[in-house]
Scaffold this motif. Structure first.
Motif, PDB file in Angstrom:
ATOM      1  N   ILE A  49      -8.838  11.147 -10.092  1.00  0.00           N
ATOM      2  CA  ILE A  49      -7.862  11.787  -9.207  1.00  0.00           C
ATOM      3  C   ILE A  49      -6.450  11.560  -9.732  1.00  0.00           C
ATOM      4  O   ILE A  49      -5.629  12.484  -9.804  1.00  0.00           O
ATOM      5  CB  ILE A  49      -8.008  11.237  -7.773  1.00  0.00           C
ATOM      6  N   HIS A  50      -6.178  10.321 -10.141  1.00  0.00           N
ATOM      7  CA  HIS A  50      -4.850  10.006 -10.675  1.00  0.00           C
ATOM      8  C   HIS A  50      -4.556  10.813 -11.936  1.00  0.00           C
ATOM      9  O   HIS A  50      -3.409  11.196 -12.175  1.00  0.00           O
ATOM     10  CB  HIS A  50      -4.748   8.510 -10.982  1.00  0.00           C
ATOM     11  N   GLN A  51      -5.578  11.051 -12.751  1.00  0.00           N
ATOM     12  CA  GLN A  51      -5.375  11.812 -13.985  1.00  0.00           C
ATOM     13  C   GLN A  51      -4.855  13.209 -13.679  1.00  0.00           C
ATOM     14  O   GLN A  51      -3.986  13.737 -14.387  1.00  0.00           O
ATOM     15  CB  GLN A  51      -6.688  11.896 -14.771  1.00  0.00           C
ATOM     16  N   SER A  85       1.468   6.064   3.093  1.00  0.00           N
ATOM     17  CA  SER A  85       0.336   5.212   2.738  1.00  0.00           C
ATOM     18  C   SER A  85      -0.873   5.746   3.494  1.00  0.00           C
ATOM     19  O   SER A  85      -0.759   6.688   4.293  1.00  0.00           O
ATOM     20  CB  SER A  85       0.587   3.738   3.079  1.00  0.00           C
ATOM     21  N   PHE A  86      -2.031   5.131   3.286  1.00  0.00           N
ATOM     22  CA  PHE A  86      -3.273   5.670   3.838  1.00  0.00           C
ATOM     23  C   PHE A  86      -4.006   4.694   4.758  1.00  0.00           C
ATOM     24  O   PHE A  86      -5.197   4.830   4.985  1.00  0.00           O
ATOM     25  CB  PHE A  86      -4.195   6.097   2.692  1.00  0.00           C
ATOM     26  N   HIS A 103      -1.543   5.060  -4.959  1.00  0.00           N
ATOM     27  CA  HIS A 103      -2.293   3.886  -4.507  1.00  0.00           C
ATOM     28  C   HIS A 103      -1.621   2.615  -4.999  1.00  0.00           C
ATOM     29  O   HIS A 103      -1.691   2.296  -6.185  1.00  0.00           O
ATOM     30  CB  HIS A 103      -3.741   3.946  -4.999  1.00  0.00           C
ATOM     31  N   GLY A 104      -0.959   1.912  -4.072  1.00  0.00           N
ATOM     32  CA  GLY A 104      -0.322   0.653  -4.414  1.00  0.00           C
ATOM     33  C   GLY A 104      -1.332  -0.453  -4.637  1.00  0.00           C
ATOM     34  O   GLY A 104      -2.545  -0.284  -4.419  1.00  0.00           O
ATOM     35  N   PRO A 105      -0.865  -1.639  -5.048  1.00  0.00           N
ATOM     36  CA  PRO A 105      -1.772  -2.737  -5.406  1.00  0.00           C
ATOM     37  C   PRO A 105      -2.536  -3.336  -4.237  1.00  0.00           C
ATOM     38  O   PRO A 105      -3.395  -4.182  -4.450  1.00  0.00           O
ATOM     39  CB  PRO A 105      -0.836  -3.770  -6.043  1.00  0.00           C
ATOM     40  N   ALA A 106      -2.283  -2.910  -3.015  1.00  0.00           N
ATOM     41  CA  ALA A 106      -3.069  -3.395  -1.875  1.00  0.00           C
ATOM     42  C   ALA A 106      -4.466  -2.783  -1.845  1.00  0.00           C
ATOM     43  O   ALA A 106      -5.354  -3.303  -1.168  1.00  0.00           O
ATOM     44  CB  ALA A 106      -2.345  -3.076  -0.558  1.00  0.00           C
ATOM     45  N   PRO A 118       0.822  -1.202   0.000  1.00  0.00           N
ATOM     46  CA  PRO A 118       0.000   0.000   0.000  1.00  0.00           C
ATOM     47  C   PRO A 118       0.861   1.259   0.000  1.00  0.00           C
ATOM     48  O   PRO A 118       0.356   2.366  -0.198  1.00  0.00           O
ATOM     49  CB  PRO A 118      -0.760  -0.105   1.323  1.00  0.00           C
ATOM     50  N   ASN A 119       2.148   1.100   0.244  1.00  0.00           N
ATOM     51  CA  ASN A 119       3.034   2.247   0.431  1.00  0.00           C
ATOM     52  C   ASN A 119       3.527   2.794  -0.902  1.00  0.00           C
ATOM     53  O   ASN A 119       3.585   2.080  -1.897  1.00  0.00           O
ATOM     54  CB  ASN A 119       4.234   1.860   1.291  1.00  0.00           C
TER      55      ASN A 119
END
Length: 308
Positions: free
Chosen positions: A257-259, A198-199, A90-93, A42-43
């Motif tokens: 958001i990523h865009q 991370s969140f 946002h990592g793959p977790a 997640p980091n």
């Protein structure tokens, strides 16, 4: 870390987690142990641009710096392979959150140099770019006493120099870096800041990038928006992702958001670090979790051949 390695070499412990990746050769040399890591991180490790610096308000400069970063070089050399490529926060977790096909910046230092030149930043005889009497020069700040992050910063310093940007490295004790340097947001103390974040269990990232999370004199430690970046369109998206529990709907918002992150570049993600662990060879199903202090997240599944 010294004590952990000594105990592993002596065979005195069954497992260890959150290990120093710069010592991976020593861990691989242990005959009675195997490496373990969780790729669903997640980091994210990132560079944050301090937009209190007038030069960094120019998105072309930020974009050029994003294009000058070779993620693979950072992962293989600084992290010794213990990270995965990532260009969002946002990592793959995270599901929702992780965007597998995000429109990541392409590593292209030639194109990065071209857009800086088109923006009026002309290469000087000193090897750095200049415009209007100013040099394209920044203070790059991060935490001290971290071998892999020091290597990381050194690689980035060279990559930015290749496109004509001068980087001055400063290493702060973590208590000072996070306690006063980042919240104060003073150009010169840091123009670029590198750290890992991370969140927790939910992918909501508004605490780091919403307008009301910018530290101020009245609320110096009230927010984590250390880029001092404010975008009303982004705030609307934060409200949208916090207003529904529908997984697909939230993912669509996170993609939007990523865009913004990948076109306006308030920060640049370097990679998603993986926490390194080892366990004795006769220990099975040992797999640290992706979130927080989670070495023992699946301890009830562990089993051993004979005595662990």
């Amino acid at each position: 870390q010294d004590t952990i390695l000594s105990d592993l070499q002596a065979g005195n412990i069954d497992s260890a987690w959150f290990l120093d990746v710069t010592r991976i050769s020593a861990y691989k040399a242990l005959t009675n142990y195997h490496l373990a890591s969780n790729t669903s991180s997640p980091n994210f490790e990132a560079i944050y641009f301090n937009l209190n610096n007038p030069i960094l308000k120019d998105v072309t400069v930020r974009k050029a710096m994003a294009m000058a970063i070779d993620q693979n070089a950072l992962i293989q050399n600084a992290r010794h392979g213990q990270a995965i490529p990532l260009c969002t926060d946002h990592g793959p977790a995270y599901h929702p959150g992780y965007q597998a096909k995000a429109p990541c910046p392409t590593y292209d230092p030639v194109a990065a140099s071209q857009i800086l030149a088109q923006d009026g930043w002309i290469m000087g005889s000193d090897g750095y770019r200049h415009k209007g009497g100013k040099t394209l020069e920044f203070t790059y700040s991060t935490t001290a006493n971290n071998a892999w992050r020091k290597a990381d910063a050194s690689i980035l310093q060279g990559e930015f120099q290749a496109i004509g940007i001068k980087i001055n490295l400063i290493y702060y004790p973590a208590s000072i870096f996070f306690g006063t340097v980042l919240p104060n947001g003073k150009p010169g103390q840091y123009d670029l800041a590198e750290f890992e974040n991370s969140f927790g269990y939910d992918a909501d990232d508004s605490a780091d990038f919403a307008c009301n999370q910018i530290p101020s004199a009245a609320n110096q430690f009230g927010g984590g928006n250390f880029s001092f970046y404010c975008n009303p369109q982004l705030d609307k998206l934060f409200t949208a992702e916090l207003s529904t529990t529908d997984v697909n709907a939230r993912q669509q918002v996170f993609d939007s958001i990523h865009q913004i992150y990948l076109t306006d570049f308030p920060f640049v993600t370097l990679f998603a670090p993986m926490d390194l662990a080892v366990a004795k060879n006769n220990t099975h199903d040992y797999k640290p979790g992706p979130l927080g202090a989670s070495e023992t997240v699946n301890a009830w599944l562990w089993w051993c051949n004979g005595k662990c």
